[in-house]
Scaffold this active site. Structure first.
Site, mmCIF file in Angstrom:
data_model
loop_
_atom_site.group_PDB
_atom_site.id
_atom_site.type_symbol
_atom_site.label_atom_id
_atom_site.label_comp_id
_atom_site.label_asym_id
_atom_site.label_seq_id
_atom_site.Cartn_x
_atom_site.Cartn_y
_atom_site.Cartn_z
ATOM 1 N N HIS A 132 9.279 -3.762 -2.902
ATOM 2 C CA HIS A 132 8.446 -3.995 -1.719
ATOM 3 C C HIS A 132 9.271 -4.556 -0.566
ATOM 4 C CE1 HIS A 132 4.738 -5.051 0.434
ATOM 5 N NE2 HIS A 132 5.325 -6.195 0.722
ATOM 6 N N HIS B 249 -1.989 7.483 -10.085
ATOM 7 C CA HIS B 249 -2.231 6.029 -10.150
ATOM 8 C C HIS B 249 -1.067 5.299 -9.475
ATOM 9 C CE1 HIS B 249 -4.551 6.874 -14.151
ATOM 10 N NE2 HIS B 249 -5.182 7.325 -13.093
ATOM 11 N N CYS C 249 4.859 -0.008 2.774
ATOM 12 C CA CYS C 249 5.361 -1.309 3.240
ATOM 13 C C CYS C 249 6.622 -1.170 4.091
ATOM 14 C CB CYS C 249 5.600 -2.254 2.076
ATOM 15 S SG CYS C 249 6.801 -1.657 0.873
ATOM 16 N N ASP D 80 0.827 -1.214 0.000
ATOM 17 C CA ASP D 80 0.000 0.000 0.000
ATOM 18 C C ASP D 80 0.860 1.263 0.000
ATOM 19 O OD1 ASP D 80 1.108 -0.068 2.466
ATOM 20 O OD2 ASP D 80 -0.769 0.043 3.583
#
Length: 208
Positions: A120, A201, A16, A13
């Site tokens: 991530h 986005h 992380c 999100d």
């Protein structure tokens, strides 16, 4: 030594890094807003140390930027959080299996560990067994006199190597992504970040 090093998944999100640190330090995956505040307060309090040359943007601009929940953290944020918690933070990079230890040189007596796939961060923990509940996780490890955390370090490195063999990393220089919102294709992290900043986005998916 009993147990296994396991990867505890943190939601994707854009926060992380902060939530992975929250998990390894406090077993809490929802620390991002609080830790972003900690970083902004640290940076604004020392404009000489955290200059535009270090931050890549003006001190005040950086503070507003890092408080935005859409923005990602990296090395600067990890070094600040290591000092905030008074513990080393080791980040294992799956693509290179390199380990960067933040807070090293400050003689902290404990270390926590994260794993990074190019985009991530997840948390690393020592579990009594692969399927054991998370409440049994150990995420803080004593740093020994040789500045390692003993056998745990080899287990973490082995996990990073296993993930590398599975190619569970993203080569951020050349990977191709599709924007899940508007379906536009971008190449590399730089283009993805530019697209995100231009459009808002943030839902990207990798495609070959």
């Amino acid at each position: 030594m009993e147990g296994a090093i396991v990867r505890r998944v943190i939601p994707s999100d854009n926060s992380c890094l902060f939530n992975a640190v929250g998990y390894v330090m406090e077993h809490d995956r929802s620390k991002a807003p609080e830790l972003r505040e900690v970083i902004a307060a640290t940076v604004v309090s020392d404009p000489e140390k955290y200059s535009e040359a270090i931050l890549g943007k003006a001190n005040e601009e950086y503070c507003a930027w890092i408080l935005n929940p859409e923005k990602w953290g990296g090395a600067i944020e990890l070094s600040i959080l290591a000092d905030y918690y008074g513990r080393e933070i080791a980040a294992y990079d799956i693509q290179t299996t390199r380990c960067d230890v933040y807070g090293q040189g400050n003689s902290y007596s404990e270390r926590a560990m994260l794993i990074y796939n190019g985009l991530h961060y997840d948390a690393l923990a020592m579990s009594p067994s692969e399927g054991a509940p998370e409440e049994f996780d150990q995420t803080i490890f004593p740093v020994q006199s040789d500045r390692t955390i003993g056998p745990v370090e080899a287990l973490a490195l082995n996990l990073a190597k296993d993930e590398q063999r599975k190619r569970s990393f993203t080569d951020t220089g050349s990977f191709t992504l599709r924007c899940g919102t508007c379906q536009i294709g971008v190449v590399g992290q730089k283009e993805a970040v530019e697209h995100a900043q231009a459009t808002g986005h943030v839902n990207f998916e990798e495609y070959k």
